[in-house]
Enzyme design. Structure first.
Site, PDB file in Angstrom:
ATOM      1  N   ASP A 204       0.855  -1.194   0.000  1.00 25.72           N
ATOM      2  CA  ASP A 204       0.000   0.000   0.000  1.00 25.72           C
ATOM      3  C   ASP A 204       0.891   1.243   0.000  1.00 25.72           C
ATOM      4  O   ASP A 204       1.437   1.633   1.036  1.00 25.72           O
ATOM      5  CB  ASP A 204      -0.931   0.018   1.212  1.00 25.72           C
ATOM      6  CG  ASP A 204      -1.987   1.106   1.091  1.00 25.72           C
ATOM      7  OD1 ASP A 204      -2.884   0.960   0.249  1.00 25.72           O
ATOM      8  OD2 ASP A 204      -1.892   2.113   1.819  1.00 25.72           O
TER       9      ASP A 204
ATOM     10  N   GLU B 245       2.117   5.219  -0.407  1.00 25.22           N
ATOM     11  CA  GLU B 245       1.650   6.540   0.002  1.00 25.22           C
ATOM     12  C   GLU B 245       2.362   7.596  -0.832  1.00 25.22           C
ATOM     13  O   GLU B 245       3.546   7.464  -1.135  1.00 25.22           O
ATOM     14  CB  GLU B 245       1.923   6.790   1.486  1.00 25.22           C
ATOM     15  CG  GLU B 245       1.069   5.959   2.430  1.00 25.22           C
ATOM     16  CD  GLU B 245      -0.405   6.310   2.359  1.00 25.22           C
ATOM     17  OE1 GLU B 245      -0.738   7.472   2.059  1.00 25.22           O
ATOM     18  OE2 GLU B 245      -1.246   5.417   2.609  1.00 25.22           O
TER      19      GLU B 245
ATOM     20  N   ASP C 279      -2.056   1.605  -7.092  1.00 28.86           N
ATOM     21  CA  ASP C 279      -0.659   1.441  -6.689  1.00 28.86           C
ATOM     22  C   ASP C 279       0.213   0.934  -7.845  1.00 28.86           C
ATOM     23  O   ASP C 279       1.267   1.518  -8.136  1.00 28.86           O
ATOM     24  CB  ASP C 279      -0.549   0.475  -5.506  1.00 28.86           C
ATOM     25  CG  ASP C 279      -1.342   0.947  -4.298  1.00 28.86           C
ATOM     26  OD1 ASP C 279      -0.745   1.546  -3.390  1.00 28.86           O
ATOM     27  OD2 ASP C 279      -2.569   0.728  -4.277  1.00 28.86           O
TER      28      ASP C 279
ATOM     29  N   HIS D  49      -3.702   6.034   6.460  1.00 28.43           N
ATOM     30  CA  HIS D  49      -2.848   6.789   5.537  1.00 28.43           C
ATOM     31  C   HIS D  49      -1.392   6.854   5.977  1.00 28.43           C
ATOM     32  O   HIS D  49      -0.598   7.575   5.374  1.00 28.43           O
ATOM     33  CB  HIS D  49      -3.394   8.193   5.277  1.00 28.43           C
ATOM     34  CG  HIS D  49      -4.710   8.174   4.550  1.00 28.43           C
ATOM     35  ND1 HIS D  49      -4.911   7.438   3.396  1.00 28.43           N
ATOM     36  CD2 HIS D  49      -5.894   8.786   4.806  1.00 28.43           C
ATOM     37  CE1 HIS D  49      -6.165   7.594   2.985  1.00 28.43           C
ATOM     38  NE2 HIS D  49      -6.777   8.396   3.823  1.00 28.43           N
TER      39      HIS D  49
ATOM     40  N   ASP E 123      -1.579   0.931   7.098  1.00 27.41           N
ATOM     41  CA  ASP E 123      -2.600   0.506   6.138  1.00 27.41           C
ATOM     42  C   ASP E 123      -2.267  -0.869   5.568  1.00 27.41           C
ATOM     43  O   ASP E 123      -3.157  -1.705   5.357  1.00 27.41           O
ATOM     44  CB  ASP E 123      -2.719   1.523   5.002  1.00 27.41           C
ATOM     45  CG  ASP E 123      -3.499   2.761   5.405  1.00 27.41           C
ATOM     46  OD1 ASP E 123      -4.100   2.759   6.493  1.00 27.41           O
ATOM     47  OD2 ASP E 123      -3.505   3.741   4.629  1.00 27.41           O
TER      48      ASP E 123
END
Length: 244
Positions: free
Chosen positions: A40, A42, A141, A198, A203
């Site tokens: 995941d 960011e 992603d 986040h 996450d």
């Protein structure tokens, strides 16, 4: 990451946080893969955080974790400082980010060494994953962000990013209901949120907990999206019923 600043802020007790009671497993499908790499990312402008959890598909236990903060390569220092303060300041990890962030190219080099250590990948045999697949909560992603970052960092798209499992599509087809994201899945499955939403590593842990629950319930995790090897910008979505 072995950096003391990073280790002081993040206590990655994966065996305790994400351990599964195998006695609760239902008689569902046997997974076709040996490992899932839950990812995941960011960062909307450039990737800021690259966390991956390696999940054993048979035991549902986390084998290892890869976590790096990523320093943007096409932004001024002033813009980076503003960006990080806005993104990570409220989570209390902005100082750790500044102290440990490295370039995306360095992250990928270290990630490949980590995968090779776990026998998931060998550059000499074509660079594809061996009996493993990435799991993401959405297509963004790997369909969008990683190729964008590779262009910014003037890198070729690595071949192991050519296919992935979008958990939203698996969730839709298994439970027969739509989930717009991780939070919705966790609420519907009555899984409490752990950590900060986040913050990429938190996450990733929460998405992993959803994966563990779904497999415990009997779900089969299959590849949902695959790039054309000759035209990587073209992506084929393999499920008829999917989240658009």
């Amino acid at each position: 990451m072995d950096d003391p600043t990073h280790l002081e802020r993040f206590n990655h007790n994966l065996s305790g946080e994400l351990k599964v009671n195998s006695a609760k497993f239902k008689q569902g499908h046997t997974q076709q893969l040996d490992f899932f790499l839950v990812l995941d990312l960011e960062g909307k402008v450039e990737i800021l955080e690259f966390p991956v959890l390696m999940l054993d598909a048979k035991t549902m236990n986390v084998v290892d974790m890869f976590h790096r903060f990523v320093r943007p390569s096409a932004m001024s220092e002033q813009r980076i400082n503003e960006y990080i303060e806005g993104k990570y300041g409220k989570l209390g990890v902005d100082r750790v980010w500044h102290d440990t962030a490295i370039t995306f190219e360095e992250v990928i080099q270290q990630f490949e060494a980590w995968m090779a250590q776990h026998h998931l990948w060998r550059k000499e045999v074509g660079g594809h994953l061996r009996r493993a697949a990435f799991v993401t909560c959405g297509n963004w992603d790997l369909k969008t962000k990683v190729p964008q970052q590779c262009k910014v960092s003037m890198m070729m798209l690595p071949p192991y990013f050519m296919e992935w499992i979008n958990l939203k599509d698996i969730y839709l087809n298994f439970y027969k209901r739509r989930a717009t994201g991780m939070i919705t899945m966790m609420k519907e499955l009555q899984i409490p949120l752990v950590g900060s939403h986040h913050l990429g590593i938190d996450d990733t842990k929460n998405i992993t907990r959803v994966v563990q629950r779904m497999i415990t319930d009997g779900a089969l995790l299959q590849i949902t999206a695959r790039r054309d090897p000759h035209y990587p910008e073209n992506v084929e979505f393999l499920f008829k019923n999917r989240i658009v």
